[in-house]
Write an enzyme that holds these catalytic residues in place. Sequence first.
Site, PDB file in Angstrom:
ATOM      1  N   PRO A 118       0.779  -1.247   0.000  1.00 38.46           N
ATOM      2  CA  PRO A 118       0.000   0.000   0.000  1.00 38.46           C
ATOM      3  C   PRO A 118       0.812   1.300   0.000  1.00 38.46           C
ATOM      4  CG  PRO A 118      -0.224  -1.185   2.099  1.00 38.46           C
ATOM      5  CD  PRO A 118       0.503  -2.095   1.158  1.00 38.46           C
ATOM      6  N   THR A 125       2.247   1.866  -6.361  1.00 36.47           N
ATOM      7  CA  THR A 125       2.519   3.267  -6.692  1.00 36.47           C
ATOM      8  C   THR A 125       3.370   3.824  -5.558  1.00 36.47           C
ATOM      9  OG1 THR A 125       0.357   3.362  -7.750  1.00 36.47           O
ATOM     10  CG2 THR A 125       1.481   5.458  -7.369  1.00 36.47           C
ATOM     11  N   LYS A 180       2.933   6.886 -14.019  1.00 38.50           N
ATOM     12  CA  LYS A 180       1.764   6.492 -13.224  1.00 38.50           C
ATOM     13  C   LYS A 180       1.196   7.692 -12.449  1.00 38.50           C
ATOM     14  CE  LYS A 180      -1.022   4.040 -10.549  1.00 38.50           C
ATOM     15  NZ  LYS A 180      -2.388   3.809 -11.017  1.00 38.50           N
ATOM     16  N   LYS A 191      -2.337   9.464  -1.122  1.00 36.28           N
ATOM     17  CA  LYS A 191      -0.892   9.182  -1.207  1.00 36.28           C
ATOM     18  C   LYS A 191      -0.374   9.471  -2.616  1.00 36.28           C
ATOM     19  CE  LYS A 191      -0.007   5.154  -2.371  1.00 36.28           C
ATOM     20  NZ  LYS A 191       0.348   4.067  -3.252  1.00 36.28           N
TER      21      LYS A 191
HETATM   22  P1  NAD Z   1      -4.488  -3.130  -0.360  1.00 37.37           P
HETATM   23  O1  NAD Z   1      -4.396  -2.349   0.900  1.00 37.37           O
HETATM   24  O2  NAD Z   1      -5.796  -3.722  -0.772  1.00 37.37           O
HETATM   25  O3  NAD Z   1      -3.429  -4.347  -0.333  1.00 37.37           O
HETATM   26  C1  NAD Z   1      -2.163  -4.285   0.243  1.00 37.37           C
HETATM   27  C2  NAD Z   1      -1.805  -5.667   0.789  1.00 37.37           C
HETATM   28  O4  NAD Z   1      -0.482  -5.593   1.351  1.00 37.37           O
HETATM   29  C3  NAD Z   1      -2.733  -6.163   1.909  1.00 37.37           C
HETATM   30  O5  NAD Z   1      -3.165  -7.495   1.641  1.00 37.37           O
HETATM   31  C4  NAD Z   1      -1.854  -6.107   3.166  1.00 37.37           C
HETATM   32  O6  NAD Z   1      -2.175  -7.098   4.118  1.00 37.37           O
HETATM   33  C5  NAD Z   1      -0.479  -6.331   2.553  1.00 37.37           C
HETATM   34  N1  NAD Z   1       0.613  -5.853   3.403  1.00 37.37           N
HETATM   35  C6  NAD Z   1       0.695  -4.671   4.072  1.00 37.37           C
HETATM   36  N2  NAD Z   1       1.875  -4.577   4.712  1.00 37.37           N
HETATM   37  C7  NAD Z   1       2.557  -5.734   4.432  1.00 37.37           C
HETATM   38  C8  NAD Z   1       3.837  -6.234   4.796  1.00 37.37           C
HETATM   39  N3  NAD Z   1       4.666  -5.519   5.581  1.00 37.37           N
HETATM   40  N4  NAD Z   1       4.215  -7.444   4.328  1.00 37.37           N
HETATM   41  C9  NAD Z   1       3.385  -8.175   3.527  1.00 37.37           C
HETATM   42  N5  NAD Z   1       2.155  -7.750   3.146  1.00 37.37           N
HETATM   43  C10 NAD Z   1       1.761  -6.546   3.587  1.00 37.37           C
HETATM   44  O7  NAD Z   1      -3.918  -2.170  -1.493  1.00 37.37           O
HETATM   45  P2  NAD Z   1      -4.216  -2.224  -3.080  1.00 37.37           P
HETATM   46  O8  NAD Z   1      -5.446  -1.436  -3.385  1.00 37.37           O
HETATM   47  O9  NAD Z   1      -4.094  -3.631  -3.551  1.00 37.37           O
HETATM   48  O10 NAD Z   1      -2.990  -1.338  -3.612  1.00 37.37           O
HETATM   49  C11 NAD Z   1      -1.666  -1.852  -3.701  1.00 37.37           C
HETATM   50  C12 NAD Z   1      -0.824  -0.853  -4.499  1.00 37.37           C
HETATM   51  O11 NAD Z   1      -1.391  -0.740  -5.819  1.00 37.37           O
HETATM   52  C13 NAD Z   1      -0.824   0.563  -3.907  1.00 37.37           C
HETATM   53  O12 NAD Z   1       0.440   1.149  -4.098  1.00 37.37           O
HETATM   54  C14 NAD Z   1      -1.880   1.293  -4.722  1.00 37.37           C
HETATM   55  O13 NAD Z   1      -1.646   2.688  -4.750  1.00 37.37           O
HETATM   56  C15 NAD Z   1      -1.704   0.627  -6.075  1.00 37.37           C
HETATM   57  N6  NAD Z   1      -2.902   0.650  -6.940  1.00 37.37           N
HETATM   58  C16 NAD Z   1      -4.139   0.334  -6.437  1.00 37.37           C
HETATM   59  C17 NAD Z   1      -5.244   0.344  -7.296  1.00 37.37           C
HETATM   60  C18 NAD Z   1      -6.655   0.018  -6.831  1.00 37.37           C
HETATM   61  O14 NAD Z   1      -7.613   0.250  -7.600  1.00 37.37           O
HETATM   62  N7  NAD Z   1      -6.860  -0.532  -5.631  1.00 37.37           N
HETATM   63  C19 NAD Z   1      -5.071   0.650  -8.669  1.00 37.37           C
HETATM   64  C20 NAD Z   1      -3.795   0.931  -9.139  1.00 37.37           C
HETATM   65  C21 NAD Z   1      -2.718   0.920  -8.259  1.00 37.37           C
END
Ligand code: NAD
Length: 297
Positions: free
Chosen positions: A66, A95, A170, A239
Site C-alpha cells: 500500500p 505506486t 503512473k 498518497k
Molecule cells: P491493499 O491495501 O488492498 O493491499 C495491500 C496488501 O499488502 C494487503 O493485503 C496487506 O495485508 C499487505 N501488506 C501490508 N503490509 C505488508 C507487509 N509488511 N508485508 C506483507 N504484506 C503486507 O492495497 P491495493 O489497493 O491492492 O494497492 C496496492 C498498491 O497498488 C498501492 O500502491 C496502490 O496505490 C496501487 N494501486 C491500487 C489500485 C486500486 O484500484 N486498488 C489501482 C492501481 C494501483
Amino acid sequence: MSKIGFIGLGRMGAGMCARLCAAGLPVVVHDVSSDAMAAMVAAGAEAGTSALDVANQAEIVLVSLPMPDIVHEVLLGPNGVADGGAVKIVVDLSTSGPAMAQRLSEGLAANGISSFDAPVSGGVAGARDGKLSLMASGPEKDWPQVEAVLQHFGKVFYMGETPGAGQTMKLVNNLLGATAIAVTAEGMTMGIKAGLDPAKMIEVLNQSTGINSATRDKWPRAVLPRTFDFGFAAALSHKDMRLCVDEAQALGVDLPIGVHVRDLLKRVLDEVGADADFTAMALVTEADAGLALDRPA
Ligand code: NAD
C-alpha cells in the site's frame, strides 16, 4: 521454471497473483493477512513464511504493497527481500513514486539485485481480468524476463532504464484520473442542485464532450447507486496525489489543480472516514453545496 515470488495480496495483488497461478506458474507468496494468504493458497500458490522466505526461493519477486515506506521496509528492511538467497530481480507493482524507486534501485543494486518499478492502472477488475496497463522501467538486459511475467496482467509499456520513469508516468495518469472524479463531482453537484436528474446527466455526459473515466466508470458503478465502493481507497489516492505534487515541485512544476485534488482527498479522509473510497470526493462536494443526498450505510 524457477519460482515467482509475490508479496502483498490485497485488492490488486490478489487479482494479479491469481492470474499467475491460473497460468500454471509456480508461485510462492507472502502477506501479513492470513485471510489473504489462505485465499491465494486456495488459488494454487505456495505459502512463504516471510518476505525473506519468498526471496530465498524465488528468482524474481513482485510486490504490491500500500505505502512507499512499507515497500522500502519489505525490500530493504531487516529480514527483507534484499537478504534473500535466490532473488535476482525485484519488481515493485505499487505506486511508490519516482524518488522511492530511485532509493530502491540503489539499495537493491548494492545487494546485486536488479530493480524494476512497474506501477499499474486499471483497478480491481483490471487486475482480476488481466486488463491492467503497466508502466515499467529498469535495466534493459533483464527486461525480457520481467516482461514475460508482467504480460499476464495486461498491456505492458517499457518506459526506459531510468529508475522511477514508470512511477512518473503512473503519477501523471493518477493526477488525471483523480481530477476527473473531482471535476465530475463539481459538475454533477451543480446540475443536481439546479434540479437535473443525476442518471440522466451521466447519460448525456457519456454521449458528449464531458465524457471521462469518472462519468464512464465511477458514477455508474459507485456514485449513482450511492455505494461509494469502487475499490480504490481515498487514503491511497491521497498518497498518489501527495507523491505527484511533491515530485512536480521538485521538478519546478506547479500543479494548482493537483494541489486542490490532493486537499479534497484529505477532506474525504477527515470528513467521510479513513476507510472511505476515493469516489467519496462526491460526498464532500455535495455536502459543501448543502445537498443532503443518501450516504452509504
Ligand atoms: P491493499 O491495501 O488492498 O493491499 C495491500 C496488501 O499488502 C494487503 O493485503 C496487506 O495485508 C499487505 N501488506 C501490508 N503490509 C505488508 C507487509 N509488511 N508485508 C506483507 N504484506 C503486507 O492495497 P491495493 O489497493 O491492492 O494497492 C496496492 C498498491 O497498488 C498501492 O500502491 C496502490 O496505490 C496501487 N494501486 C491500487 C489500485 C486500486 O484500484 N486498488 C489501482 C492501481 C494501483
